[in-house]
Design an enzyme around this catalytic site. Structure first.
Site, PDB file in Angstrom:
ATOM      1  N   SER A  41       0.822  -1.216   0.000  1.00 10.99           N
ATOM      2  CA  SER A  41       0.000   0.000   0.000  1.00 10.99           C
ATOM      3  C   SER A  41       0.846   1.252   0.000  1.00 10.99           C
ATOM      4  CB  SER A  41      -0.854   0.040   1.267  1.00 10.99           C
ATOM      5  OG  SER A  41      -1.746  -1.014   1.306  1.00 10.99           O
TER       6      SER A  41
ATOM      7  N   HIS B 135      -0.763  -2.468  -7.323  1.00  7.01           N
ATOM      8  CA  HIS B 135      -1.547  -2.159  -6.119  1.00  7.01           C
ATOM      9  C   HIS B 135      -3.041  -2.219  -6.413  1.00  7.01           C
ATOM     10  CE1 HIS B 135      -2.627   0.992  -2.828  1.00  7.01           C
ATOM     11  NE2 HIS B 135      -2.766  -0.234  -2.377  1.00  7.01           N
TER      12      HIS B 135
ATOM     13  N   GLU C 160      -3.122   0.593  -9.280  1.00  7.76           N
ATOM     14  CA  GLU C 160      -1.986   1.509  -9.411  1.00  7.76           C
ATOM     15  C   GLU C 160      -0.774   0.655  -9.789  1.00  7.76           C
ATOM     16  OE1 GLU C 160      -1.859   5.314  -6.492  1.00  7.76           O
ATOM     17  OE2 GLU C 160      -1.833   3.423  -5.440  1.00  7.76           O
TER      18      GLU C 160
ATOM     19  N   ASN D 162      -2.997   6.143  -1.376  1.00  5.47           N
ATOM     20  CA  ASN D 162      -2.927   6.243   0.090  1.00  5.47           C
ATOM     21  C   ASN D 162      -2.317   7.545   0.590  1.00  5.47           C
ATOM     22  OD1 ASN D 162      -4.274   3.944   1.016  1.00  5.47           O
ATOM     23  ND2 ASN D 162      -2.605   2.702   0.210  1.00  5.47           N
TER      24      ASN D 162
HETATM   25  N1  CAA Z   1     -15.404  -8.884  -1.489  1.00  2.00           N
HETATM   26  C1  CAA Z   1     -15.892  -9.087  -2.728  1.00  2.00           C
HETATM   27  N2  CAA Z   1     -17.016  -8.504  -3.180  1.00  2.00           N
HETATM   28  C2  CAA Z   1     -17.682  -7.701  -2.347  1.00  2.00           C
HETATM   29  C3  CAA Z   1     -17.241  -7.435  -1.027  1.00  2.00           C
HETATM   30  C4  CAA Z   1     -16.040  -8.074  -0.612  1.00  2.00           C
HETATM   31  N3  CAA Z   1     -15.515  -7.866   0.604  1.00  2.00           N
HETATM   32  N4  CAA Z   1     -18.114  -6.590  -0.435  1.00  2.00           N
HETATM   33  C5  CAA Z   1     -19.072  -6.326  -1.344  1.00  2.00           C
HETATM   34  N5  CAA Z   1     -18.808  -6.981  -2.492  1.00  2.00           N
HETATM   35  C6  CAA Z   1     -19.599  -6.942  -3.730  1.00  2.00           C
HETATM   36  C7  CAA Z   1     -20.975  -7.517  -3.555  1.00  2.00           C
HETATM   37  O1  CAA Z   1     -20.983  -8.922  -3.779  1.00  2.00           O
HETATM   38  C8  CAA Z   1     -21.760  -6.782  -4.625  1.00  2.00           C
HETATM   39  O2  CAA Z   1     -21.512  -7.383  -5.877  1.00  2.00           O
HETATM   40  P1  CAA Z   1     -22.664  -7.442  -7.011  1.00  2.00           P
HETATM   41  O3  CAA Z   1     -23.059  -6.036  -7.280  1.00  2.00           O
HETATM   42  O4  CAA Z   1     -21.962  -8.103  -8.168  1.00  2.00           O
HETATM   43  O5  CAA Z   1     -23.765  -8.248  -6.448  1.00  2.00           O
HETATM   44  C9  CAA Z   1     -21.116  -5.391  -4.669  1.00  2.00           C
HETATM   45  O6  CAA Z   1     -19.816  -5.564  -4.069  1.00  2.00           O
HETATM   46  C10 CAA Z   1     -21.891  -4.356  -3.880  1.00  2.00           C
HETATM   47  O7  CAA Z   1     -22.043  -4.870  -2.564  1.00  2.00           O
HETATM   48  P2  CAA Z   1     -23.202  -4.487  -1.566  1.00  2.00           P
HETATM   49  O8  CAA Z   1     -24.441  -4.123  -2.351  1.00  2.00           O
HETATM   50  O9  CAA Z   1     -23.321  -5.548  -0.533  1.00  2.00           O
HETATM   51  O10 CAA Z   1     -22.632  -3.251  -0.773  1.00  2.00           O
HETATM   52  P3  CAA Z   1     -22.334  -1.786  -1.214  1.00  2.00           P
HETATM   53  O11 CAA Z   1     -23.159  -1.317  -2.355  1.00  2.00           O
HETATM   54  O12 CAA Z   1     -22.371  -1.049   0.062  1.00  2.00           O
HETATM   55  O13 CAA Z   1     -20.807  -1.840  -1.734  1.00  2.00           O
HETATM   56  C11 CAA Z   1     -18.486  -1.673  -1.378  1.00  2.00           C
HETATM   57  C12 CAA Z   1     -19.784  -2.381  -0.985  1.00  2.00           C
HETATM   58  C13 CAA Z   1     -18.197  -1.935  -2.858  1.00  2.00           C
HETATM   59  C14 CAA Z   1     -17.378  -2.255  -0.516  1.00  2.00           C
HETATM   60  C15 CAA Z   1     -18.675  -0.117  -1.154  1.00  2.00           C
HETATM   61  O14 CAA Z   1     -19.094   0.110   0.172  1.00  2.00           O
HETATM   62  C16 CAA Z   1     -17.412   0.673  -1.410  1.00  2.00           C
HETATM   63  O15 CAA Z   1     -17.073   0.980  -2.543  1.00  2.00           O
HETATM   64  N6  CAA Z   1     -16.689   1.015  -0.318  1.00  2.00           N
HETATM   65  C17 CAA Z   1     -15.449   1.784  -0.405  1.00  2.00           C
HETATM   66  C18 CAA Z   1     -14.327   0.837  -0.796  1.00  2.00           C
HETATM   67  C19 CAA Z   1     -13.022   1.550  -0.922  1.00  2.00           C
HETATM   68  O16 CAA Z   1     -12.864   2.755  -0.769  1.00  2.00           O
HETATM   69  N7  CAA Z   1     -11.981   0.741  -1.210  1.00  2.00           N
HETATM   70  C20 CAA Z   1     -10.622   1.238  -1.271  1.00  2.00           C
HETATM   71  C21 CAA Z   1      -9.966   0.995   0.075  1.00  2.00           C
HETATM   72  S1  CAA Z   1      -8.328   1.619   0.114  1.00  2.00           S
HETATM   73  C22 CAA Z   1      -7.418   0.447  -0.642  1.00  2.00           C
HETATM   74  O17 CAA Z   1      -7.871  -0.603  -1.021  1.00  2.00           O
HETATM   75  C23 CAA Z   1      -5.952   0.771  -0.814  1.00  2.00           C
HETATM   76  C24 CAA Z   1      -5.092   0.441   0.342  1.00  2.00           C
HETATM   77  O18 CAA Z   1      -3.894   0.240   0.074  1.00  2.00           O
HETATM   78  C25 CAA Z   1      -5.517   0.458   1.741  1.00  2.00           C
HETATM   79  P1  NAD Z   2      -4.180  -9.599   5.899  1.00  2.00           P
HETATM   80  O1  NAD Z   2      -3.691  -9.403   7.284  1.00  2.00           O
HETATM   81  O2  NAD Z   2      -5.656  -9.775   5.648  1.00  2.00           O
HETATM   82  O3  NAD Z   2      -3.460 -10.863   5.215  1.00  2.00           O
HETATM   83  C1  NAD Z   2      -2.076 -11.102   5.203  1.00  2.00           C
HETATM   84  C2  NAD Z   2      -1.859 -12.604   5.024  1.00  2.00           C
HETATM   85  O4  NAD Z   2      -0.481 -12.829   4.742  1.00  2.00           O
HETATM   86  C3  NAD Z   2      -2.202 -13.436   6.267  1.00  2.00           C
HETATM   87  O5  NAD Z   2      -3.086 -14.477   5.901  1.00  2.00           O
HETATM   88  C4  NAD Z   2      -0.832 -13.991   6.730  1.00  2.00           C
HETATM   89  O6  NAD Z   2      -0.942 -15.296   7.287  1.00  2.00           O
HETATM   90  C5  NAD Z   2      -0.078 -14.022   5.416  1.00  2.00           C
HETATM   91  N1  NAD Z   2       1.382 -13.988   5.544  1.00  2.00           N
HETATM   92  C6  NAD Z   2       2.132 -13.203   6.373  1.00  2.00           C
HETATM   93  N2  NAD Z   2       3.458 -13.431   6.148  1.00  2.00           N
HETATM   94  C7  NAD Z   2       3.525 -14.354   5.139  1.00  2.00           C
HETATM   95  C8  NAD Z   2       4.588 -14.989   4.444  1.00  2.00           C
HETATM   96  N3  NAD Z   2       5.869 -14.720   4.745  1.00  2.00           N
HETATM   97  N4  NAD Z   2       4.292 -15.903   3.478  1.00  2.00           N
HETATM   98  C9  NAD Z   2       3.008 -16.197   3.169  1.00  2.00           C
HETATM   99  N5  NAD Z   2       1.944 -15.617   3.796  1.00  2.00           N
HETATM  100  C10 NAD Z   2       2.203 -14.716   4.764  1.00  2.00           C
HETATM  101  O7  NAD Z   2      -3.627  -8.361   5.048  1.00  2.00           O
HETATM  102  P2  NAD Z   2      -4.275  -7.632   3.778  1.00  2.00           P
HETATM  103  O8  NAD Z   2      -5.227  -6.598   4.225  1.00  2.00           O
HETATM  104  O9  NAD Z   2      -4.701  -8.670   2.792  1.00  2.00           O
HETATM  105  O10 NAD Z   2      -2.996  -6.831   3.224  1.00  2.00           O
HETATM  106  C11 NAD Z   2      -1.953  -7.487   2.545  1.00  2.00           C
HETATM  107  C12 NAD Z   2      -1.104  -6.478   1.787  1.00  2.00           C
HETATM  108  O11 NAD Z   2      -1.931  -5.763   0.858  1.00  2.00           O
HETATM  109  C13 NAD Z   2      -0.407  -5.422   2.647  1.00  2.00           C
HETATM  110  O12 NAD Z   2       0.818  -5.089   2.077  1.00  2.00           O
HETATM  111  C14 NAD Z   2      -1.394  -4.247   2.553  1.00  2.00           C
HETATM  112  O13 NAD Z   2      -0.775  -2.998   2.792  1.00  2.00           O
HETATM  113  C15 NAD Z   2      -1.839  -4.363   1.108  1.00  2.00           C
HETATM  114  N6  NAD Z   2      -3.143  -3.758   0.809  1.00  2.00           N
HETATM  115  C16 NAD Z   2      -4.142  -3.830   1.716  1.00  2.00           C
HETATM  116  C17 NAD Z   2      -5.369  -3.268   1.400  1.00  2.00           C
HETATM  117  C18 NAD Z   2      -6.516  -3.342   2.373  1.00  2.00           C
HETATM  118  O14 NAD Z   2      -7.523  -2.644   2.172  1.00  2.00           O
HETATM  119  N7  NAD Z   2      -6.457  -4.136   3.407  1.00  2.00           N
HETATM  120  C19 NAD Z   2      -5.580  -2.663   0.153  1.00  2.00           C
HETATM  121  C20 NAD Z   2      -4.518  -2.646  -0.771  1.00  2.00           C
HETATM  122  C21 NAD Z   2      -3.293  -3.180  -0.425  1.00  2.00           C
END
Ligand code: CAA
Ligand code: NAD
Length: 283
Positions: free
Chosen positions: A119, A140, A152, A190
């Site tokens: 991330s 990403h 990304e 991020n």
């Molecule tokens: N895994 C897979 N599919 C999922 C899911 C999950 N965890 N949660 C929901 N879905 C699917 C559902 O099955 C549904 O699919 P269909 O339309 O094909 O039936 C669809 O998503 C919509 O789901 P819901 O109607 O149940 O719920 P919703 O309309 O509230 O949408 C959401 C759920 C798509 C998660 C929406 O709330 C959303 O877009 N949230 C924001 C997500 C976001 O910002 N993600 C980026 C996070 S940051 C990141 O990822 C980067 C990082 O490095 C941290």
């Molecule tokens: P998570 O905690 O759900 O899963 C991590 C998994 O990796 C666990 O099942 C753990 O057992 C396994 N693991 C740890 N060390 C390992 C190794 N050496 N070999 C094999 N498996 C190992 O974490 P997550 O949320 O899936 O995030 C994973 C990565 O993706 C991180 O780098 C995170 O920053 C990135 N990411 C996360 C998100 C998010 O929304 N959570 C979105 C984009 C990117």
């Protein structure tokens, strides 16, 4: 280059989602985790989601079966010895990721591309841990992977044009929209998202509003699909903290300091949805 056989390392929420989209696009995918329990949970989650898609009429039984046939499980990194492409989605920690990349460098064929789903961590540093830095790249995905369209693609300073092109083509094959980003802390996604989440946590920490009210303001006031605290719980509070630490250290700017309340929750083991408790309870 042709990518046929793929390994996804880490069967958590991201790894399982990534393995699912690869398998759905017709590639042979091995999902790997250190822990058998995590692997079983990741594979069961994929099966459940495919079944639901089929029941909703969004996938045929034939497609569900062929997707499952493309998927296998692994708990040994050595299984990557015949893979053309490996993507890692383990914990957001540089030491752990470097160890994984050093091992992959020894195990995988010399033509294989090694990608990270990090991330925020520097791709250039991860690439330097291998003897093939020109074949290392950031790919990403966003959470939940099967739903979110963006990928990304982050070039390390050493990444070759061939590697970049192969990964851009791969993202398109998965029906995702690739965006090319330079290797800076937090990339684009991020760098913008996490300070907003951190600020939402400060708002709760300073007693300005409850988590529910902060989320309502952002959902109804800004049309965000999830409020920032629901989203933080969804991403994982440990991951949010690691990303803020990378931004803080990487830019050396106090505007990125992680909120003490975020640190406290992570220390308590309140990691959000995955641990059953974060800003909300999921028991
Ligand atoms: N895994 C897979 N599919 C999922 C899911 C999950 N965890 N949660 C929901 N879905 C699917 C559902 O099955 C549904 O699919 P269909 O339309 O094909 O039936 C669809 O998503 C919509 O789901 P819901 O109607 O149940 O719920 P919703 O309309 O509230 O949408 C959401 C759920 C798509 C998660 C929406 O709330 C959303 O877009 N949230 C924001 C997500 C976001 O910002 N993600 C980026 C996070 S940051 C990141 O990822 C980067 C990082 O490095 C941290
Ligand atoms: P998570 O905690 O759900 O899963 C991590 C998994 O990796 C666990 O099942 C753990 O057992 C396994 N693991 C740890 N060390 C390992 C190794 N050496 N070999 C094999 N498996 C190992 O974490 P997550 O949320 O899936 O995030 C994973 C990565 O993706 C991180 O780098 C995170 O920053 C990135 N990411 C996360 C998100 C998010 O929304 N959570 C979105 C984009 C990117």
């Amino acid at each position: 280059m042709t990518i046929n056989k793929v390994m996804v390392i880490g069967a958590g929420q991201m790894g399982a989602g990534i393995a699912q989209v690869f398998a759905q696009s017709g590639l042979q995918v091995m999902l790997n985790d250190l822990k058998q329990e995590a692997l079983d949970k990741g594979l069961a989650g994929i099966e459940k989601r495919l079944k639901r898609a089929m029941e909703k009429g969004k996938m045929t039984e034939e497609d569900q079966q062929s997707t499952l046939q493309n998927l296998s499980g692994s708990t040994a990194l050595e299984d990557a010895s015949d893979c053309d492409f490996v993507i890692e989605a383990v914990v957001e920690n540089m030491d752990v990721k470097e160890k994984v990349f050093k091992s992959l460098d020894e195990i995988t064929p010399s033509h294989a591309i090694l990608a990270t789903n990090t991330s925020s961590l520097p791709i250039t540093e991860i690439a330097a841990a291998t003897s093939r830095p020109s074949q290392v790249i950031g790919m990403h995905f966003m959470n939940p992977v099967p739903v979110m369209k963006l990928v990304e693609i982050i070039r390390a300073i050493q990444t070759s044009d061939e590697t970049y092109q192969a990964i851009e083509d791969l993202a398109k094959k998965l029906e995702k929209t690739p965006v090319e980003v330079e290797d800076f802390p937090g990339f684009v996604s991020n760098r913008i998202l996490m300070p907003m989440i951190n600020e939402a946590i400060y708002t709760v920490h300073e007693g300005v509003a409850t988590p529910e009210d902060v989320d309502t303001v952002m959902k109804l006031g800004m049309n965000h699909p999830m409020g920032p605290l629901t989203l933080a719980d969804f991403i994982g509070l440990d991951t949010c903290l690691y990303i803020m630490e990378v931004l803080h250290e990487g830019f050396g700017d106090s505007k990125y300091r992680p909120c003490p309340l975020l640190r406290k929750y992570v220390k308590a083991g309140w990691l959000g949805k995955k641990s059953g408790r974060g800003f909300y309870s999921y028991e």
